[in-house]
Enzyme design. Structure first.
Site, mmCIF file in Angstrom:
data_model
loop_
_atom_site.group_PDB
_atom_site.id
_atom_site.type_symbol
_atom_site.label_atom_id
_atom_site.label_comp_id
_atom_site.label_asym_id
_atom_site.label_seq_id
_atom_site.Cartn_x
_atom_site.Cartn_y
_atom_site.Cartn_z
ATOM 1 N N SER A 143 0.831 -1.202 0.000
ATOM 2 C CA SER A 143 0.000 0.000 0.000
ATOM 3 C C SER A 143 0.868 1.255 0.000
ATOM 4 O O SER A 143 1.687 1.437 -0.898
ATOM 5 C CB SER A 143 -0.958 -0.048 1.192
ATOM 6 O OG SER A 143 -1.984 0.915 1.045
ATOM 7 N N ASP A 203 -5.451 -3.702 -2.538
ATOM 8 C CA ASP A 203 -4.372 -3.480 -1.575
ATOM 9 C C ASP A 203 -3.851 -4.788 -0.978
ATOM 10 O O ASP A 203 -4.610 -5.610 -0.465
ATOM 11 C CB ASP A 203 -4.943 -2.582 -0.470
ATOM 12 C CG ASP A 203 -3.893 -2.034 0.475
ATOM 13 O OD1 ASP A 203 -2.888 -2.700 0.713
ATOM 14 O OD2 ASP A 203 -4.114 -0.924 0.997
#
Length: 358
Positions: free
Chosen positions: A64, A202
């Site tokens: 991320s 993610d």
């Protein structure tokens, strides 16, 4: 007041054959590791002019916002230097580009519409993030990286983890921008990225702290001399966590689907539990694998991740600071947290810089 970071005894890092940098996910809280990286970058350059973080680590892993930092430090510009320094990433997190990434139309910011919109759609689109990454990364490919990278995502179509690496066959087709969009597509915050048939979200859904993933990647390599645990030096950076305010059993037992996904204290409790729990577990596993002396009691608290082969840098946030908290006061608080961690771990960073430039 800035947070108080406990001091700790640390074991000096040992000379190593393979050096790993791993950076957690956490949205705007990536400012905290960016501040630490800026200081480490300065210390490295003062000892070895021209050296960069990409030239100092053999593998940089990120999930991320950590993936965005990894890409920023290892994606080359036209002259072969990193497109961004760590100091550049601090300015990105503290400035207008952060607000561009987390921008919403005025109508969707109204209280009632805001809540309804979040239930029906991702909170943000990818256009802002795409624009910011495009300005910095340009058309660079993942395969162009200046050092080995491990960028995490999860494929909702294939229902499997996705590790994006510069040496993979498809790396010449994947742009750094696409890799960044994929690793940052946090559920409920951003839509998935379509890449071929894959629907990438993610990597924090399964590996918010990529330290163990990066360590295993190093140990399983077949190119060059095989590596053992004793050959590694691993630096792991967290993005801050806040665990002082919990939810009692009576409250949690009453949650249905909405209770788990609606933001509380800044973020959905399901995501908070998933990210914090996974990060803490990886910290413990990495310490046992890399630092622990078998037959002795495991280290606890601050003493986990204090060397000699594994160093973990994490700070307890004094208050809940959401992953998309880009108001000026929230950025100021994150900056205070990062600086407090820097001050408390100054000697460790000096020692690491010595080994990284040896």
């Amino acid at each position: 007041m800035p947070p108080s970071v406990p001091t700790r005894e640390f074991e000096p890092p040992e000379a190593s054959k393979f050096r790993i940098l791993a950076i957690d996910g956490g949205g705007i809280r990536g400012l905290i590791p960016a501040l630490l990286l800026t200081r480490l970058e300065e210390l490295i350059a003062s000892r070895s002019p021209g050296a960069t973080l990409a030239s100092s680590f053999d593998l940089i892993a990120g999930t991320s916002t950590g993936g965005l930092l990894a890409l920023a430090l290892a994606t080359p510009d036209d002259e072969g230097a990193p497109v961004m320094t760590a100091a550049d990433t601090v300015r990105m997190y503290q400035g207008e580009e952060a607000r561009e990434i987390f921008a919403r139309p005025p109508l969707e910011r109204l209280p009632v519409i805001d809540s309804l919109s979040e239930l029906a759609d991702p909170k943000y689109g990818l256009d802002g993030l795409r624009a910011v990454l495009g300005r910095h990364f340009g058309e660079a490919k993942l395969a162009d990286a200046l050092t080995a990278l491990l960028i995490t995502a999860y494929d909702m179509y294939g229902r499997s983890p996705r590790f994006m690496k510069p040496w993979q066959e498809d790396a010449a087709e994947i742009t750094a921008v696409e890799a960044g969009l994929a690793t940052a597509a946090a559920p409920t915050y951003f839509p998935a990225l379509r890449l071929g048939e894959a629907a990438l979200v993610d990597g924090g859904v399964f590996v918010n702290n990529p330290t163990i993933a990066a360590t295993i990647e190093a140990l399983k390599r077949i190119e060059g001399e095989p590596l053992r645990v004793e050959d590694l030096l691993v630096v792991s950076l967290g993005t801050g966590q806040h665990e002082r305010l919990g939810y009692d059993a009576e409250r949690v037992s009453g949650w249905g689907a909405l209770g788990w996904v609606l933001p509380k204290d800044g973020e959905p409790p399901l995501i908070a539990a998933m990210l914090d729990g996974q990060s803490d577990s990886s910290d413990h596993w990495a310490h046992i694998l890399l630092n622990h002396d078998p037959g002795t009691r495991p280290a606890r608290g601050e003493q986990m991740g204090a060397g000699p082969r594994y160093y973990r840098y994490q700070v307890e946030l004094p208050e809940p600071l959401p992953m998309d908290g880009v108001d000026s006061d929230q950025i100021e608080r994150l900056t205070e947290c990062g600086n407090a961690l820097l001050e408390a771990r100054a000697a460790e960073l000096e020692a690491l810089a010595e080994v990284l430039t040896a």
